[in-house]
Scaffold this active site. Structure first.
Site, PDB file in Angstrom:
ATOM      1  N   LEU A 143       5.369  -8.870  -5.477  1.00  0.00           N
ATOM      2  CA  LEU A 143       5.159 -10.067  -6.304  1.00  0.00           C
ATOM      3  C   LEU A 143       4.119  -9.811  -7.410  1.00  0.00           C
ATOM      4  CD1 LEU A 143       6.041 -13.039  -6.466  1.00  0.00           C
ATOM      5  CD2 LEU A 143       4.008 -13.603  -5.143  1.00  0.00           C
ATOM      6  N   ASP A 144       4.450 -10.140  -8.653  1.00  0.00           N
ATOM      7  CA  ASP A 144       3.542 -10.049  -9.800  1.00  0.00           C
ATOM      8  C   ASP A 144       3.074  -8.629 -10.073  1.00  0.00           C
ATOM      9  OD1 ASP A 144       3.765 -12.777 -10.028  1.00  0.00           O
ATOM     10  OD2 ASP A 144       1.908 -13.204  -8.971  1.00  0.00           O
TER      11      ASP A 144
END
Lengths: 287, 287, 287, 287
Positions: free
Chosen positions: B230-231
């Site tokens: 994520l990210d």
């Protein structure tokens, strides 16, 4: 590990099919290895621009210069105008100043810190004020050449003699407040100037006062090659900063000085890295 | 005058001497004319990257596709991973949204204005709210796929079926507030996300609230390819804007929304123009 | 024409109705004329912040100091925390450095050019390398205080003694590569640091290497007050610059150094002009 | 929790001692509580500018309007020119367009998203092309008023009648390619225009072509109030973006369109929030 010495060619000429292939094949067949290559075509004027940088394994300086000369001949045979240097070459720079010292110090500190690959050999000024500032840097000569309307031809002749004596490759106007004649420019080699506005807005004198009077919300600085047409030379780099009604002319000057330093030193570095090709009123800047 | 159709190849692989020459010679010898070529070497990891774009005089679409296939084979023989397209190809895009519509409208208006060379074929949302907004654009289908912890596998299967039915080449997350599973990402093809902060600062939820609490003087937005981490996916484009103590969280969201729109549409355009090569945690962006 | 000497008050405290009126009436009734006034309310925490600057016609320095003391008493009676200075006061600054000199030179040149209204009285370094650079500026003392894990308490005691001897009002860390202890910070007075990244991204060591590894498209610099929590102090100013895959770690350092200079000197100027109020983890910056 | 309705006064006039105190005392003594106050003195022209925003506990709309009228009288007695509104007032906006739709959509989407506190009541165009685009937004009337040299007076009369019928408070030129006459401007109320360049550079037609020909490294956009002097009205907001030799005129237009949207909507928002005071050729923008 020191990176290998490279040959850097910067060239432009009439576009024709196969130029990229021809150039890269020539380098490959002569034993070179391309490190970077960047090109551009002006689709309106049908001009081809290229910056190519390559190395030769186990070649000494003499061999690299021989290769560079061979390449120049080959490129000129293709109709290209070519500038060619080795990455170890250190152009000799003269800085011209009047009384403001911020751009001079910025250049000199970067030069001393090894950030600018050049020899900053001398400063020429129409006033004597900056002599002590210049003398805090080892190795930079200071020359005071007063200038008036009456003595301008003689003063420029003296300046050209200084440039020649120091074998100067590039002149940088770091807030030099005198207009150079076409005759000087024809003999001096390339000259980079910092103009304290976002050209073409506010050309001419007192741009911060003009910007304040017009109430703009951004001010800028522009580095450009000097041509006989004042403030009309090819632009190398520009930047801007915000201003508001809270900023008076003094604030604009202070903010502007920050811009001038960064824009001028960026332009000089781009020139030293052979990344700027001027043609007509424009530049191609391979950054 | 319509510019000629070009072949665009984007490739990377282990660096080796003469690659630029080999590639450009191959194109020249097969009758192509290089329009643009840009390359990069990762000097630490010894990887070579290139984007090259060329045309063939008088070649029809079938001949261009034959040349593209030949080039692909030649480049793969050099150990390169290659993406190759014609400039006339129009990738098919699906946009995934939740309730915020600003990024969707920005993409749809640019698509309709001809600024994004793609077919925006469908919108998928976990809510039904944006159906009327989507239906003001001719030719974009709207699919409502509700999502909860319980139904996530089924919902993602439905989404993948929609992508397949529309033959989607690129998924754009335009403020889609759901995490996609590694399984989805393995099957969906490339996915671009807009994260409403200057990554890696303020990863995770509520970045504008985090930014406000930390008292930063700049906020940002980041467009990146989505990976299972994520990210943490490769960054394509970023931009920032000034903020001060005068801006509350609402102001930050408004300023942030402006950034999100410009950063996401810029990243999508770069992808559509075959200018972005992702490798490891990074991108090379030939802009 | 010299502008008149002004009194500048910077204050904050619990919000209450009529504060702006009370303050401005007090100044008017005591014969002052408000030149600038700026205020802010933190609507979440219900705190009132104000910067107000006023003059008294025909008042000498002694009378202005008497007025300032009266104002302080009145503001404190309203529950405000107050900092108050005259525009002619020149805070005494110590700069702490290690080996990098770019931020030091930038501050020293601006100080010498009259751009920073302060007395730059001394430089403290844990290495002796910058002694010659410092000595090119008249009036700045250089103190070498070596620091190791073993001698840290003694070294900090020596540094505090130097600050006291020079009656220093503000410490500026111009790329000082040592962590200051909470004990030092409790005694030193305010300390401004330049962090070579866009905080909170890339806190800690080697941020340019981290930024390069993460492949970000912008790098930044952050000036903040130093608190016992490393890299967590209230942010005064930040700026960013573009980077791409073409920039290696060396380029990032060079571009970063430009940012560091401008961001640090801007933050110091804001502090010297009494424009920065730190509270909690944030600042209110009246610019 | 809804914030309380506020009264916002924007005023300027000859500077005189005690103005800040007089204004804030007046508000306090009439039962108001100042939420924000910002002022500026033009030290060269000795003009005082102020924006002040205050609330009255438990006051209904009628009482607030009574207070506003009292304040206006008091401020005018001090020699101030005053604009005064309630924070709940929603100015009625007309947008004038030709064929380009990007600025219109940007404004309409922001209006629909609640970002612009106004009623966007109508669009007037000298062409019929944008009628369908306008009709996708509920509540915006579209008026086609063709314009030629011959019919200009009649066309402007028709436009003025439309503005009057819709009780329009502000006209926004969102890429309207016709010059408005001084007569129209005298009757229309305030008009904001977006100029697709960094004024004062490249005033007049085809600025992106001019910018490309000059080889600038930055392009800009400028939002300004319209005055009878073409492109010379007071500047409200400006922004720039980088360009290089790689960008052709089409790229400049696309990048420019992004700037135009953000700059125009920012200027309109500043105007709607009563943050902009035009005087002479300048604005004071309390942001």
């Amino acid at each position: 590990m020191t990176p290998p010495t490279t040959i850097i060619a910067l060239m432009f000429g009439p576009d024709q099919p196969g130029l990229v292939a021809t150039v890269s094949r020539w380098i490959f067949e002569n034993g070179g290895n391309i490190i970077h290559a960047d090109q551009h075509r002006d689709a309106e004027e049908l001009i081809f621009f290229q910056r190519v940088e390559w190395s030769h394994a186990d070649a000494d300086d003499q061999e690299l210069r021989r290769q560079a000369a061979l390449f120049r001949a080959a490129a000129e045979a293709l109709g290209m105008a070519v500038q060619i240097t080795l990455s170890t070459d250190r152009p000799r720079i003269a800085v011209m100043v009047t009384k403001a010292d911020h751009c001079f110090h910025d250049l000199a500190l970067r030069w001393r810190a090894g950030e600018l690959p050049c020899d900053l050999v001398c400063v020429i000024s129409n006033h004597d004020d900056l002599r002590p500032a210049v003398q805090t840097y080892d190795g930079i000569a200071f020359h005071h050449v007063p200038k008036s309307k009456a003595n301008k031809p003689a003063a420029e002749a003296e300046e050209l003699a200084i440039l020649q004596r120091h074998r100067v490759d590039l002149v940088v106007l770091a807030r030099y407040m005198q207009v150079l004649t076409p005759d000087f420019l024809a003999k001096s080699g390339p000259v980079i100037n910092i103009h304290h506005s976002f050209l073409p807005a506010f050309a001419g004198a007192n741009p911060y006062r003009q910007a304040h009077a017009r109430g703009v919300k951004l001010i800028g600085a522009t580095a450009h090659y000097v041509t006989p047409e004042l403030d009309e030379g090819p632009i190398i780099h520009q930047a801007v900063d915000d201003v508001s009604h809270r900023h008076d002319v003094t604030d604009l000057r202070r903010k502007g000085a920050n811009l001038e330093k960064v824009v001028l030193s960026t332009a000089v570095l781009l020139h030293l890295q052979c990344r700027v090709l001027a043609y007509g009123r424009k530049t191609v800047t391979f950054d």
